[in-house]
Design a protein around this motif. Structure first.
Motif, mmCIF file in Angstrom:
data_model
loop_
_atom_site.group_PDB
_atom_site.id
_atom_site.type_symbol
_atom_site.label_atom_id
_atom_site.label_comp_id
_atom_site.label_asym_id
_atom_site.label_seq_id
_atom_site.Cartn_x
_atom_site.Cartn_y
_atom_site.Cartn_z
ATOM 1 N N ALA A 540 58.598 51.341 6.713
ATOM 2 C CA ALA A 540 59.903 51.885 7.504
ATOM 3 C C ALA A 540 59.668 52.147 8.777
ATOM 4 O O ALA A 540 60.431 51.847 9.761
ATOM 5 C CB ALA A 540 60.112 53.174 6.909
ATOM 6 N N LYS A 577 70.584 57.136 1.958
ATOM 7 C CA LYS A 577 70.767 55.869 1.119
ATOM 8 C C LYS A 577 72.364 56.111 0.617
ATOM 9 O O LYS A 577 72.860 54.923 0.435
ATOM 10 C CB LYS A 577 69.810 56.263 -0.067
ATOM 11 C CG LYS A 577 68.477 55.856 0.272
ATOM 12 C CD LYS A 577 67.545 55.525 -0.758
ATOM 13 C CE LYS A 577 66.114 55.049 -0.235
ATOM 14 N NZ LYS A 577 66.270 53.566 -0.226
ATOM 15 N N ASN A 580 74.503 54.848 3.261
ATOM 16 C CA ASN A 580 73.848 53.589 3.968
ATOM 17 C C ASN A 580 74.734 52.445 2.706
ATOM 18 O O ASN A 580 75.182 51.443 3.195
ATOM 19 C CB ASN A 580 72.611 53.147 3.776
ATOM 20 C CG ASN A 580 72.093 51.946 4.417
ATOM 21 O OD1 ASN A 580 72.620 51.541 5.442
ATOM 22 N ND2 ASN A 580 71.334 51.183 3.743
ATOM 23 N N ASN A 581 74.446 52.912 1.575
ATOM 24 C CA ASN A 581 75.273 52.020 0.497
ATOM 25 C C ASN A 581 76.744 51.856 0.328
ATOM 26 O O ASN A 581 77.144 50.808 0.332
ATOM 27 C CB ASN A 581 74.700 52.579 -0.893
ATOM 28 C CG ASN A 581 73.278 52.287 -1.383
ATOM 29 O OD1 ASN A 581 72.535 51.328 -0.626
ATOM 30 N ND2 ASN A 581 72.656 53.316 -2.162
ATOM 31 N N SER A 584 77.459 49.888 3.584
ATOM 32 C CA SER A 584 76.995 48.396 3.269
ATOM 33 C C SER A 584 78.128 47.698 2.645
ATOM 34 O O SER A 584 78.576 46.492 2.708
ATOM 35 C CB SER A 584 75.810 48.089 2.903
ATOM 36 O OG SER A 584 74.822 48.769 3.765
ATOM 37 N N ARG A 673 73.656 56.541 9.962
ATOM 38 C CA ARG A 673 72.789 55.535 9.822
ATOM 39 C C ARG A 673 72.020 55.400 11.102
ATOM 40 O O ARG A 673 70.973 55.141 11.394
ATOM 41 C CB ARG A 673 73.322 54.237 9.400
ATOM 42 C CG ARG A 673 72.586 52.883 9.341
ATOM 43 C CD ARG A 673 73.232 51.775 8.362
ATOM 44 N NE ARG A 673 74.375 51.307 9.124
ATOM 45 C CZ ARG A 673 75.074 50.183 8.760
ATOM 46 N NH1 ARG A 673 74.870 50.056 7.445
ATOM 47 N NH2 ARG A 673 76.255 49.990 9.356
ATOM 48 N N ASP A 681 63.307 52.947 9.668
ATOM 49 C CA ASP A 681 64.341 52.157 8.703
ATOM 50 C C ASP A 681 64.208 52.862 7.460
ATOM 51 O O ASP A 681 63.385 52.456 6.870
ATOM 52 C CB ASP A 681 64.039 50.791 8.713
ATOM 53 C CG ASP A 681 65.100 49.980 8.108
ATOM 54 O OD1 ASP A 681 65.822 50.596 7.330
ATOM 55 O OD2 ASP A 681 65.041 48.676 7.898
ATOM 56 N N SER A 683 65.894 52.774 4.915
ATOM 57 C CA SER A 683 66.407 51.967 3.927
ATOM 58 C C SER A 683 65.162 51.270 3.064
ATOM 59 O O SER A 683 65.412 50.805 1.965
ATOM 60 C CB SER A 683 67.243 50.935 4.443
ATOM 61 O OG SER A 683 66.757 49.950 5.216
ATOM 62 N N ARG A 684 64.154 51.129 3.935
ATOM 63 C CA ARG A 684 63.042 50.642 3.203
ATOM 64 C C ARG A 684 62.065 51.538 2.352
ATOM 65 O O ARG A 684 61.394 51.270 1.708
ATOM 66 C CB ARG A 684 62.174 49.921 4.409
ATOM 67 C CG ARG A 684 62.633 48.881 5.180
ATOM 68 C CD ARG A 684 61.772 48.632 6.314
ATOM 69 N NE ARG A 684 62.381 47.391 6.909
ATOM 70 C CZ ARG A 684 62.166 46.184 6.551
ATOM 71 N NH1 ARG A 684 61.430 45.671 5.762
ATOM 72 N NH2 ARG A 684 62.593 45.100 7.478
#
Length: 687
Positions: A540, A577, A580-581, A584, A673, A681, A683-684
């Motif tokens: 990340a 998350k 972000n989900n 996205s 985000r 990051d 998301s990682r």
């Protein structure tokens, strides 16, 4: 229950092989016995120069009977299939049982394997162990096919129960197992019988054999330090030499001798290396001066003259060895102090190939010197001193002393540079630029040494990257992983700032700097794993700008790792998350990017207003903290977002039927985000 004693008696086993061989004997025998159904309560393996010994306690005296049910072919199957099943099971047709199953009638076999006496199993296992023993090197002798490290002379294999002792019947190429062994080669020759391990160990001790290598080591060290202390001296600690010497003797006798006065002026390291490598002597130093004045040798026998003859012979041989070292030292000093100085040695390196695709050592020195000059300002060193140090750092490779004792390279360079009158930082860099050589090695801290050490390792890495000689799998013939770890430790422990990519670009031409940086990131993950920093956390942080500044990257990773281990970090990650989900999926579905920020006038719930305000305040605070590289404060700003993010998701549905409200809430998610993305990051990171 039974006890088992095994001794494999041979000519002298090399000291470096003994410990591994004892463990191999233990593993092979115990694994074989357990596989055959013989379990045991305890096992220990021991070794001397002439014997490998294994003792097992609480061994079953008989393997248990094993019953196994095996499913066969269908009733009515081809005769060939049934016959094959019968052969495999070792049964006849009338021993099969027919059973009805949902798939029809099936043949079943009940196979019973009766237990066997322990002696029978031990004989099979020990023979297989001896014939397939994994010696690094082995030999054959006589007319037999047996291979052993040195000629195997006898096998002791004794099984003891409450009813008495039994020699396990075993014959290997004419060597028949028995219940006897030999004592010390000189002090107690001849064979004697034993009844079990305790009797065996006691009789060996009376026959001048100390069976336990740890006991031999302790005896050597205690006697050596006592003798040195009585003379106001101390033994130089050397655990590797202690283990080796303990593997050379069965009855250690410690003797202390004097070094000739002509050799006391030699550097302590030269004396220590010469005595260690050639004579297996311990060095004894004067704690007040640090000078090596005496030596400790370990004989394998007692003598009537208390070792005087042994010492005289050792001193004679040692004097000859040290005379060579003294000649090398004086000749090298003469060259170092000459008008040409160490430059003469550097010139000779033009005839020494470093690698057939990377040129000579002299050409490499030119590259390292230029690179050290570039690195010097980054580490706070004077460019001229860094270049000067790089030009003489490898010079001692041409010296006679280093030719004789390669392990002294660098150290001798420091001595010669001092003798040549070079600045002390230059002399120190000659010794320190090889460091760190491993994970526990000290890291140089002097600026000139750091500059040359980095230049040396980076030239190696960029050079081998340019000719595509990278590590593959477990293969790393040029120790490039170690070189990368050295760079990482030099950078981190000296708080070196700046991007590695720019330095790589000034290294050997043609290296793929991007691929090399990825290699460094992989090495960094391994290095930080010892701190408990997760790979996904490092990933990340690697995804952020400036990831070639390792000091900055590690500061960020350490702070993020600590935050993710907290309750706030764990919950905020889930909120991120989720945001972000949803975002996205919406962007993919709608074909637009929601990144324009939310508008307060479209808020329908107080949680939206609260989150909006928290993101506005937190975003600025986090941004300022990151700019100041105060990652702890940045994580504090992240923690403050946890509650409003949680409240937002509990109170509202992002995908509202009202499209204006939906778009506004998606834009609010984009702020989550964006603000969180300033740190790493996320998301990682695995949720």
């Amino acid at each position: 229950m039974a006890d088992l004693l095994i001794e494999l008696f041979s000519e002298e086993i090399p000291a470096r092989m003994q410990a591994r061989a004892a463990e191999d004997l233990k593993k092979l025998v115990t694994d074989g016995l357990v596989e055959a159904g013989l379990t045991y309560a305890g096992a220990h393996a021991l070794s001397t120069p002439r014997r490998l010994t294994l003792a097992l306690e609480g061994l079953l005296d008989h393997s248990p009977t094993v019953r196994e049910e095996r499913k066969g072919p269908k009733v009515g199957a081809p005769e060939q299939a049934i016959e094959g099943f019968l052969r495999g099971a070792g049964l006849t047709r009338d021993q099969l049982e027919e059973r009805d199953t949902p798939k029809g009638a099936i043949y079943f076999a009940l196979i019973e394997k009766p237990g066997r006496p322990a002696a029978e199993i031990i004989a099979e296992v020990l023979e297989a162990t001896i014939r397939n023993f994994p010696w690094p090197k082995s030999m054959r002798w006589g007319a037999g096919a047996l291979r052993w490290v040195r000629p195997l002379q006898s096998i002791l294999c004794l099984l003891s129960t409450d009813d008495g002792n039994e020699v396990v019947p075993l014959d290997i190429d004419g060597i028949t197992a028995g219940n006897s062994t030999e004592g010390h080669r000189f002090m107690a020759p001849g064979r004697f019988t034993v009844t079990g391990f305790e009797d065996y160990a006691a009789k060996l001790k009376r026959a001048f054999v100390v069976l336990d290598p740890k006991e031999r080591q302790d005896a050597i060290w205690q006697d050596a330090t006592n003798q040195a202390f009585a003379s106001g001296l101390e033994v130089v600690d050397d655990k590797g030499l202690l283990a080796e010497v303990a593997g050379l003797v069965e009855w250690p006798v410690v003797l202390m001798g004097a070094i000739g006065a002509d050799f006391l002026s030699l550097p302590a390291e030269v004396l220590q290396t010469s005595m260690r490598e050639h004579q297996k002597f311990f060095s004894v130093k004067n704690p007040k001066t640090g000078r090596i004045e005496k030596f400790i040798t370990v004989a394998n026998r007692e003598t009537t003259d208390n070792g005087a003859t042994i010492l005289a012979g050792n001193q004679k041989v040692l004097s000859a060895r040290l005379a060579d070292a003294k000649f090398f030292w004086e000749n090298d000093l003469r060259i170092a102090k000459s008008a040409a100085g160490m430059g003469a040695w550097v010139e000779n390196l033009g005839n020494v190939t470093f690698h057939n695709k990377l040129g000579t050592q002299a050409a490499r020195i030119d590259r390292i010197a230029a690179l050290a000059r570039e690195i010097a300002p980054v580490v706070g060193a004077e460019a001229d001193l860094a270049e000067q140090a790089a030009r003489v750092a490898k010079a001692d490779l041409s010296s006679e002393m280093v030719y004789e004792f390669p392990e002294l390279q660098g150290l001798m360079g420091r001595y010669y540079a001092e003798a040549a009158g070079l600045p002390q930082p230059v002399a120190n860099a000659c010794q320190q630029h090889y460091s760190p050589l491993g994970p526990s090695d000290d890291v140089p801290t002097e600026a000139v040494s750091v500059a040359v050490a980095l230049a040396d390792k980076i030239d190696t890495l960029t050079g081998f990257w340019a000719i595509d000689e990278k590590p593959t799998g477990s293969k790393d013939p040029y120790a490039l992983r170690r070189a990368a770890l050295g760079v990482i430790r030099l950078v981190l422990e000296n708080d070196v700032r700046g991007g590695l990519s720019a330095i790589f670009a000034k290294g050997y031409a043609g290296a793929d700097c991007s691929d090399l940086l990825s290699f460094f990131h992989d090495r960094l993950k391994v290095f930080l794993r010892e701190e408990g920093i997760r790979h996904d956390v490092i990933d990340a942080c690697i995804a952020m700008e400036g990831n070639d500044d390792l000091t900055l990257l590690v500061k960020r990773a350490r702070a993020l790792n600590a935050f993710m281990a907290s309750e706030d970090g764990e919950n905020l990650l889930q909120g991120f998350k989720r945001a972000n989900n949803i975002l996205s999926q919406a962007e993919e579905k709608d074909g637009v990017e929601y990144s324009f920020g939310a508008d307060e006038k479209f808020f329908e719930d107080a949680s939206e207003t609260t989150l909006f305000a928290a993101l506005a305040a937190g975003g600025g605070a986090i941004s300022s903290a990151i700019e100041a590289e105060d990652f702890a404060a940045a994580m504090g700003g992240m923690a403050a977002l946890r509650a409003p993010v949680d409240a937002f998701f509990e109170a509202v549905q992002v995908n509202s039927d009202n499209q204006i409200v939906r778009r506004n809430r998606l834009n609010l998610l984009s702020q989550i985000r964006k603000v969180c993305g300033q740190v790493a990051d996320l998301s990682r990171i695995e949720g």
